[in-house]
Design a protein around this motif. Sequence first.
Motif, PDB file in Angstrom:
ATOM      1  N   THR A  67       0.946  -1.330   0.073  1.00 55.72           N
ATOM      2  CA  THR A  67       0.008  -0.075   0.029  1.00 55.72           C
ATOM      3  C   THR A  67       0.921   1.247  -0.072  1.00 55.72           C
ATOM      4  OG1 THR A  67      -0.025   0.361   2.491  1.00 55.72           O
ATOM      5  CG2 THR A  67      -1.739  -1.153   1.492  1.00 55.72           C
ATOM      6  N   PRO A  68       0.415   2.385  -0.427  1.00 52.43           N
ATOM      7  CA  PRO A  68       1.024   3.773  -0.313  1.00 52.43           C
ATOM      8  C   PRO A  68       1.575   3.874   1.251  1.00 52.43           C
ATOM      9  CG  PRO A  68      -1.194   4.170  -0.845  1.00 52.43           C
ATOM     10  CD  PRO A  68      -0.994   2.606  -1.008  1.00 52.43           C
ATOM     11  N   GLU A  69       0.828   3.497   2.080  1.00 52.89           N
ATOM     12  CA  GLU A  69       1.175   3.764   3.399  1.00 52.89           C
ATOM     13  C   GLU A  69       2.386   3.085   3.711  1.00 52.89           C
ATOM     14  OE1 GLU A  69      -2.739   4.979   2.791  1.00 52.89           O
ATOM     15  OE2 GLU A  69      -1.951   3.104   2.552  1.00 52.89           O
ATOM     16  N   GLN A  70       2.331   1.777   3.579  1.00 48.72           N
ATOM     17  CA  GLN A  70       3.713   0.832   3.441  1.00 48.72           C
ATOM     18  C   GLN A  70       4.787   1.419   3.053  1.00 48.72           C
ATOM     19  OE1 GLN A  70       1.627  -2.742   2.254  1.00 48.72           O
ATOM     20  NE2 GLN A  70       2.385  -3.632   4.029  1.00 48.72           N
ATOM     21  N   LEU A  71       4.708   1.970   1.758  1.00 46.99           N
ATOM     22  CA  LEU A  71       5.794   2.556   1.093  1.00 46.99           C
ATOM     23  C   LEU A  71       6.301   4.093   1.382  1.00 46.99           C
ATOM     24  CD1 LEU A  71       4.575   1.058  -2.535  1.00 46.99           C
ATOM     25  CD2 LEU A  71       6.694   0.376  -1.215  1.00 46.99           C
ATOM     26  N   GLY A  72       5.415   4.498   2.137  1.00 45.60           N
ATOM     27  CA  GLY A  72       5.720   5.843   2.675  1.00 45.60           C
ATOM     28  C   GLY A  72       5.418   6.930   1.644  1.00 45.60           C
ATOM     29  N   TRP A  73       4.392   6.838   0.815  1.00 46.84           N
ATOM     30  CA  TRP A  73       4.266   7.753  -0.499  1.00 46.84           C
ATOM     31  C   TRP A  73       2.830   8.446   0.154  1.00 46.84           C
ATOM     32  CZ3 TRP A  73       4.056   3.787  -5.233  1.00 46.84           C
ATOM     33  CH2 TRP A  73       5.345   3.433  -5.211  1.00 46.84           C
ATOM     34  N   THR A  74       2.446   8.509   1.076  1.00 43.12           N
ATOM     35  CA  THR A  74       1.365   9.330   1.607  1.00 43.12           C
ATOM     36  C   THR A  74       1.694  10.630   2.114  1.00 43.12           C
ATOM     37  OG1 THR A  74       1.485   8.239   3.809  1.00 43.12           O
ATOM     38  CG2 THR A  74       0.182   7.263   2.113  1.00 43.12           C
ATOM     39  N   GLU A  75       3.181  11.000   2.147  1.00 46.41           N
ATOM     40  CA  GLU A  75       3.624  12.348   2.932  1.00 46.41           C
ATOM     41  C   GLU A  75       3.517  13.502   1.900  1.00 46.41           C
ATOM     42  OE1 GLU A  75       7.184  11.617   4.718  1.00 46.41           O
ATOM     43  OE2 GLU A  75       6.389  10.200   6.133  1.00 46.41           O
TER      44      GLU A  75
END
Length: 271
Positions: free
Chosen positions: A263-271
Amino acid sequence: MTTASFIPTTAQATAAGYYPPRRTVEVTGVRQLAQGVFRLTFRDAFIAEHAKPAQFVNLYSHNPLHMSPRPFGVADVHGDEVAVIFAVVGYGTDEFSRMQAGDRIDVLGPLGKSYDVGADAHYVLVGGGLGIPPLLRAAQVLSAREDATVTTVFGYRNEHFADEFVAPFADRALAIDESEGNVITLLERIEHELRTGQRPVTILSCGPLQMLKAVSSWAANRDIACQFSLEERMGCGYGTCVVCVVDTVDGRQKVCVDGPVFTPEQLGWTE
């Protein structure tokens, strides 16, 4: 003294969490779909029954000097036949493209973690180039569900090599090539429909990293859940060689066994 041996059936092995080892199967056909793009089918009842969306299989070259397998996402399943779609980029894929029905090939799989498609949702499958094939399997699986609808959003460089395969499984199939735009172009065209639909929207995506990050940003601005199947170079495909590591918020993880779905949360793409 004779030692008794026990060989489990496929059902027993599956129940115990074990999967069949590398094995030799029959190639049932190879077809060219576009310039340098091929579809290979082989017969394997276990993979056909158990392959989930975004899981992949390893195919092995006949050349003993080329030890590393080539991983390909399962594109679709019909009966006991399994299809993969790939581009010719080197020795191994060139070898596979030249095979014919009746040839034999070694396979291992299914491998990796799949998309989570258990929710009642409108699934938007966003794929780019050779990231499209795993989404075909997702569309196929979801088409059998009464609590899910499917829109496919595919971006091609030029030839639309997968449209014919997804058409039977999608409620709506959209495609675009580089001369017209990209997958974000298509997502913006259907944004109003996604916002006003009866079911919550979940995006399943696979393709080049730049495309995935663009999809992640687009979806985050609209509070749409995403799952991404990452394309990383692999050596073994089952967690031994540590070639396919990717940075996550929980440290470095292996795409082949911890993914390929994140998920984007796991990949750190949500910031």
